[in-house]
Scaffold this motif. Structure first.
Motif, PDB file in Angstrom:
ATOM      1  N   ALA A   1      54.042 -85.575 -52.367  1.00 23.03           N
ATOM      2  CA  ALA A   1      53.765 -86.518 -51.287  1.00 23.03           C
ATOM      3  C   ALA A   1      54.228 -85.951 -49.950  1.00 23.03           C
ATOM      4  CB  ALA A   1      54.449 -87.856 -51.564  1.00 23.03           C
ATOM      5  N   TYR A   2      55.400 -85.335 -49.924  1.00 21.69           N
ATOM      6  CA  TYR A   2      55.895 -84.738 -48.686  1.00 21.69           C
ATOM      7  C   TYR A   2      54.960 -83.632 -48.206  1.00 21.69           C
ATOM      8  CZ  TYR A   2      58.572 -81.790 -45.551  1.00 21.69           C
ATOM      9  OH  TYR A   2      58.961 -81.041 -44.477  1.00 21.69           O
ATOM     10  N   HIS A   3      54.554 -82.751 -49.092  1.00 28.79           N
ATOM     11  CA  HIS A   3      53.689 -81.652 -48.682  1.00 28.79           C
ATOM     12  C   HIS A   3      52.301 -82.132 -48.281  1.00 28.79           C
ATOM     13  CE1 HIS A   3      56.110 -78.079 -49.086  1.00 28.79           C
ATOM     14  NE2 HIS A   3      56.711 -78.681 -50.102  1.00 28.79           N
ATOM     15  N   TYR A   4      51.830 -83.207 -48.872  1.00 27.63           N
ATOM     16  CA  TYR A   4      50.528 -83.730 -48.490  1.00 27.63           C
ATOM     17  C   TYR A   4      50.583 -84.371 -47.107  1.00 27.63           C
ATOM     18  CZ  TYR A   4      46.237 -86.389 -48.470  1.00 27.63           C
ATOM     19  OH  TYR A   4      45.018 -86.916 -48.130  1.00 27.63           O
ATOM     20  N   VAL A   5      51.631 -85.125 -46.842  1.00 27.25           N
ATOM     21  CA  VAL A   5      51.730 -85.845 -45.570  1.00 27.25           C
ATOM     22  C   VAL A   5      52.285 -84.964 -44.457  1.00 27.25           C
ATOM     23  CG1 VAL A   5      52.854 -87.773 -44.394  1.00 27.25           C
ATOM     24  CG2 VAL A   5      51.927 -88.085 -46.681  1.00 27.25           C
TER      25      VAL A   5
ATOM     26  N   GLN B   1      52.898 -81.591 -44.330  1.00 23.35           N
ATOM     27  CA  GLN B   1      52.378 -80.245 -44.110  1.00 23.35           C
ATOM     28  C   GLN B   1      50.914 -80.237 -43.703  1.00 23.35           C
ATOM     29  OE1 GLN B   1      54.370 -77.644 -44.056  1.00 23.35           O
ATOM     30  NE2 GLN B   1      56.075 -78.991 -44.551  1.00 23.35           N
ATOM     31  N   ASN B   2      50.232 -81.374 -43.751  1.00 20.02           N
ATOM     32  CA  ASN B   2      48.840 -81.415 -43.345  1.00 20.02           C
ATOM     33  C   ASN B   2      48.785 -81.443 -41.824  1.00 20.02           C
ATOM     34  OD1 ASN B   2      46.113 -81.538 -43.427  1.00 20.02           O
ATOM     35  ND2 ASN B   2      45.987 -83.601 -44.239  1.00 20.02           N
ATOM     36  N   GLU B   3      48.551 -80.284 -41.230  1.00 25.88           N
ATOM     37  CA  GLU B   3      48.610 -80.142 -39.776  1.00 25.88           C
ATOM     38  C   GLU B   3      47.297 -80.508 -39.095  1.00 25.88           C
ATOM     39  OE1 GLU B   3      49.675 -76.056 -39.629  1.00 25.88           O
ATOM     40  OE2 GLU B   3      51.800 -76.469 -39.850  1.00 25.88           O
ATOM     41  N   ILE B   4      46.227 -80.639 -39.861  1.00 26.33           N
ATOM     42  CA  ILE B   4      44.913 -80.923 -39.277  1.00 26.33           C
ATOM     43  C   ILE B   4      44.282 -82.100 -40.013  1.00 26.33           C
ATOM     44  CG2 ILE B   4      42.605 -80.013 -38.879  1.00 26.33           C
ATOM     45  CD1 ILE B   4      43.774 -77.263 -38.683  1.00 26.33           C
ATOM     46  N   SER B   5      43.809 -83.069 -39.246  1.00 25.65           N
ATOM     47  CA  SER B   5      43.036 -84.165 -39.820  1.00 25.65           C
ATOM     48  C   SER B   5      41.843 -84.409 -38.903  1.00 25.65           C
ATOM     49  CB  SER B   5      43.881 -85.431 -39.961  1.00 25.65           C
ATOM     50  OG  SER B   5      44.268 -85.893 -38.687  1.00 25.65           O
ATOM     51  N   ALA B   6      40.793 -84.964 -39.459  1.00 29.29           N
ATOM     52  CA  ALA B   6      39.579 -85.171 -38.668  1.00 29.29           C
ATOM     53  C   ALA B   6      38.815 -86.363 -39.208  1.00 29.29           C
ATOM     54  CB  ALA B   6      38.706 -83.926 -38.718  1.00 29.29           C
TER      55      ALA B   6
ATOM     56  N   THR C   1      20.595 -86.586 -44.945  1.00 29.10           N
ATOM     57  CA  THR C   1      20.745 -88.015 -44.679  1.00 29.10           C
ATOM     58  C   THR C   1      22.208 -88.420 -44.516  1.00 29.10           C
ATOM     59  OG1 THR C   1      20.763 -88.493 -47.047  1.00 29.10           O
ATOM     60  CG2 THR C   1      18.631 -88.617 -45.902  1.00 29.10           C
ATOM     61  N   THR C   2      23.133 -87.486 -44.744  1.00 32.71           N
ATOM     62  CA  THR C   2      24.548 -87.776 -44.609  1.00 32.71           C
ATOM     63  C   THR C   2      25.246 -86.642 -43.861  1.00 32.71           C
ATOM     64  OG1 THR C   2      25.174 -86.653 -46.648  1.00 32.71           O
ATOM     65  CG2 THR C   2      24.604 -88.988 -46.820  1.00 32.71           C
ATOM     66  N   ALA C   3      26.413 -86.941 -43.356  1.00 27.65           N
ATOM     67  CA  ALA C   3      27.332 -85.928 -42.831  1.00 27.65           C
ATOM     68  C   ALA C   3      28.703 -86.325 -43.359  1.00 27.65           C
ATOM     69  CB  ALA C   3      27.305 -85.906 -41.320  1.00 27.65           C
ATOM     70  N   GLU C   4      29.202 -85.538 -44.291  1.00 25.50           N
ATOM     71  CA  GLU C   4      30.433 -85.888 -44.983  1.00 25.50           C
ATOM     72  C   GLU C   4      31.508 -84.849 -44.698  1.00 25.50           C
ATOM     73  OE1 GLU C   4      31.889 -86.729 -49.564  1.00 25.50           O
ATOM     74  OE2 GLU C   4      29.874 -86.033 -49.179  1.00 25.50           O
ATOM     75  N   LEU C   5      32.681 -85.316 -44.297  1.00 24.36           N
ATOM     76  CA  LEU C   5      33.833 -84.452 -44.078  1.00 24.36           C
ATOM     77  C   LEU C   5      34.529 -84.269 -45.422  1.00 24.36           C
ATOM     78  CD1 LEU C   5      35.789 -82.967 -42.144  1.00 24.36           C
ATOM     79  CD2 LEU C   5      36.993 -85.149 -41.919  1.00 24.36           C
ATOM     80  N   LEU C   6      34.543 -83.029 -45.929  1.00 22.59           N
ATOM     81  CA  LEU C   6      35.164 -82.769 -47.227  1.00 22.59           C
ATOM     82  C   LEU C   6      36.659 -82.536 -47.093  1.00 22.59           C
ATOM     83  CD1 LEU C   6      32.495 -80.486 -48.899  1.00 22.59           C
ATOM     84  CD2 LEU C   6      32.856 -82.931 -49.165  1.00 22.59           C
ATOM     85  N   GLY C   7      37.120 -82.075 -45.924  1.00 21.53           N
ATOM     86  CA  GLY C   7      38.545 -81.870 -45.730  1.00 21.53           C
ATOM     87  C   GLY C   7      38.815 -80.858 -44.650  1.00 21.53           C
ATOM     88  N   CYS C   8      40.071 -80.830 -44.195  1.00 20.98           N
ATOM     89  CA  CYS C   8      40.514 -79.894 -43.184  1.00 20.98           C
ATOM     90  C   CYS C   8      41.740 -79.166 -43.714  1.00 20.98           C
ATOM     91  CB  CYS C   8      40.863 -80.617 -41.887  1.00 20.98           C
ATOM     92  SG  CYS C   8      39.439 -81.406 -41.111  1.00 20.98           S
ATOM     93  N   HIS C   9      41.845 -77.885 -43.368  1.00 19.26           N
ATOM     94  CA  HIS C   9      42.930 -77.049 -43.868  1.00 19.26           C
ATOM     95  C   HIS C   9      43.474 -76.187 -42.758  1.00 19.26           C
ATOM     96  CE1 HIS C   9      41.640 -78.238 -47.864  1.00 19.26           C
ATOM     97  NE2 HIS C   9      40.414 -77.978 -47.479  1.00 19.26           N
TER      98      HIS C   9
END
Length: 132
Positions: A44-48, A50-55, A122-130
């Motif tokens: 949980a700590y590393h997910y929250v 250490q995640n330096e980029i969100s979009a 027909t979609t634009a989906e954000l799969l994730g940021c790293h």
């Protein structure tokens, strides 16, 4: 005539084997529970933290061979990284996927990116940021 008791006198010969087994099981459960809690806390700590980029995808507009995506990116001041976007066609099949890099010292980036597609998306989906 009285029946002889098969129980041992209490406190005379120590704990029974059942009591020792119960005590060992309680200790093992406490140790495993503590390890599981520590492992969940670590992830949980590393997910929250250490995640330096969100979009997030603000809007998108599709054409026959591309999807224009308005992307809003939040990142740490010195962080570099990329976000992965994909588009699906009307049938649900993936028609486009691409990574878009974000660098610089800005902490908030609003950008319209173009995702090339093999058919009308027909979609634009954000799969994730790293980060990285």
């Amino acid at each position: 005539m009285s029946t002889a008791s098969t129980r041992l006198p209490e406190g005379r010969y120590g704990r029974s084997s059942d009591e020792r087994a119960d005590h060992r099981l309680r200790i093992a459960a406490a140790v495993l529970g503590t390890l599981l809690l520590a492992l969940v806390g670590y992830f949980a700590y590393h997910y929250v933290a250490q995640n330096e980029i969100s979009a997030q995808v603000v809007t998108f507009r599709a054409s026959d061979d591309a999807v224009k995506v308005h992307l809003e990116v939040h990142k740490d001041a010195g962080a570099d990284g990329y976000c992965t976007l994909r588009s699906q066609g009307e049938s649900g099949a993936e028609v486009g996927r691409a990574d878009f890099r974000f660098t610089g010292s800005a902490t908030r980036i609003d950008r319209v990116v173009t995702l090339r597609t093999t058919a009308r998306g027909t979609t634009a989906e954000l799969l994730g940021c790293h980060a990285g």
